[in-house]
Enzyme design. Structure first.
Site, PDB file in Angstrom:
ATOM      1  N   ASP A 109      27.733  85.728  33.842  1.00  0.00           N
ATOM      2  CA  ASP A 109      28.980  86.062  34.540  1.00  0.00           C
ATOM      3  C   ASP A 109      30.210  85.797  33.672  1.00  0.00           C
ATOM      4  OD1 ASP A 109      30.581  86.878  36.612  1.00  0.00           O
ATOM      5  OD2 ASP A 109      30.427  85.006  37.728  1.00  0.00           O
ATOM      6  N   ASN A 153      25.907  95.849  42.339  1.00  0.00           N
ATOM      7  CA  ASN A 153      26.780  96.275  41.227  1.00  0.00           C
ATOM      8  C   ASN A 153      27.041  97.781  41.179  1.00  0.00           C
ATOM      9  OD1 ASN A 153      25.657  93.681  38.927  1.00  0.00           O
ATOM     10  ND2 ASN A 153      27.488  93.737  40.199  1.00  0.00           N
TER      11      ASN A 153
END
Ligand code: FPP
Length: 234
Positions: A16, A64
Site C-alpha cells: 500500500d 480495485n
C-alpha cells in the site's frame, strides 16, 4: 538483522501507498505502481535469499476495479511485463502462483499467468502467491462453491466438512499466514487473507510501499520474532 530472528514460514504483504508516493512527487499514480512492482521483485528475491518459504502479495483486490480505467490497465500491464520476464526465471528458485478469481482477465494475461505458473524455476526455495482480483470473502465463497460441487456429485457429505475442508478449497494452496505486513500507515486488513490470517501477527509500518527496503523487511521480522504466539493456548 539480529541473530534472534525467528523466520515466519509465510509472510503476507499489503503493498500500500503507491498512489501517495507518486502524488508526493507530482507523478501519475501509475509511476507509484511501477516503483511498487520493482520493490515487489526485490522483496521476493530477498525472501528467497533468507529462506522465507511463502510470500503472498496483494496486487489487485476485487474492489480495485472501481479505480480509473488507465490505472487498472497500468497495473495489468505491469503484471504482463513482470510475467514476460519470468520466461528468463530459470534458476531463480522462485515459483509464482496466482490467487483470486481469474474469470475477468484478458486471454493474453491468462496465458502469461499460466506460463509463469508452469515455468521451470529450478528447485523451489520460495513460492510467491500474487493475489490478483482477490478478496478474502470471495475466496471463502469460492471454497464453499467447490465443496458444494463435491457434495452434489456425492464425493463428500455435509458431515465431512471441517476446517480443513474449507482451507483445502481456498485459492491459496500454502500454509496459513504467520506474519502480515502493511506499510503506508493504514492499519486494516482490507479483505486480504481473511481465513489464513486467523493467527497471523500484524506489523503496520509508516513507510510507503515504493520506499520499502530490505531494512524495513528486517524490522518486520524482528517485530515478529519478539511476539509470543500461543495459538489460543497459555
Ligand atoms: C495500493 O496502493 C496498491 C495497489 C492497489 C496496486 C499494487 C500493485 C503493484 C505494487 C504492482 C503489481 C505488479 C506486480 C508485478 C506484482 P494505492 O494505490 O492504494 O496507494 P494509495 O493508498 O497511496 O493511493
Amino acid at each position: 538483522m539480529t541473530d534472534k530472528i525467528i523466520l515466519p514460514e509465510h509472510v503476507g504483504i499489503i503493498m500500500d501507498g503507491n498512489g501517495r508516493w507518486a502524488k508526493k512527487r507530482g507523478l501519475p499514480r501509475n509511476s507509484g505502481h511501477k516503483k511498487g512492482a520493482e520493490v515487489f521483485e526485490n522483496v521476493s528475491r530477498y525472501c528467497r535469499d533468507i529462506g522465507i518459504k511463502y510470500l503472498t502479495v496483494y496486487a489487485f483486490s476485487t474492489e480495485n476495479w472501481k479505480r480509473p480505467k488507465d490505472e487498472v490497465e497500468g497495473i495489468m500491464n505491469l503484471m504482463r511485463g513482470y510475467l514476460k520476464n519470468m520466461a528468463n526465471a530459470k534458476n531463480e528458485h522462485i515459483a509464482v502462483r496466482f490467487i483470486g478469481d481469474r474469470t475477468p482477465f484478458d486471454k493474453d494475461l491468462l496465458e502469461l499467468m499460466e506460463e509463469a505458473e508452469n515455468a521451470d524455476v529450478g528447485e523451489i526455495t520460495t513460492t510467491v502467491q500474487i493475489a490478483l482480483n482477490y478478496g478474502g470473502r470471495d475466496e471463502i465463497v469460492h471454497s464453499v462453491r467447490e465443496i458444494a460441487k463435491k457434495i452434489a456429485s456425492g464425493e463428500i457429505s455435509p458431515e465431512d466438512i471441517d476446517e480443513e475442508t474449507i482451507a483445502g478449497n481456498l485459492y491459496s494452496k500454502v500454509p496459513e499466514c504467520d506474519l502480515i505486513i502493511r506499510p503506508s500507515g493504514e492499519e486494516r486488513l482490507s479483505n486480504f487473507l481473511l481465513w489464513e490470517s486467523a493467527y497471523s501477527e500484524f506489523v503496520f509500518m509508516d513507510v510507503l510501499w515504493p520506499d520499502f527496503t530490505k531494512a524495513d523487511f528486517d524490522f518486520a521480522l524482528e517485530e515478529y520474532s519478539k511476539r509470543n504466539r500461543r495459538f489460543g493456548g497459555v
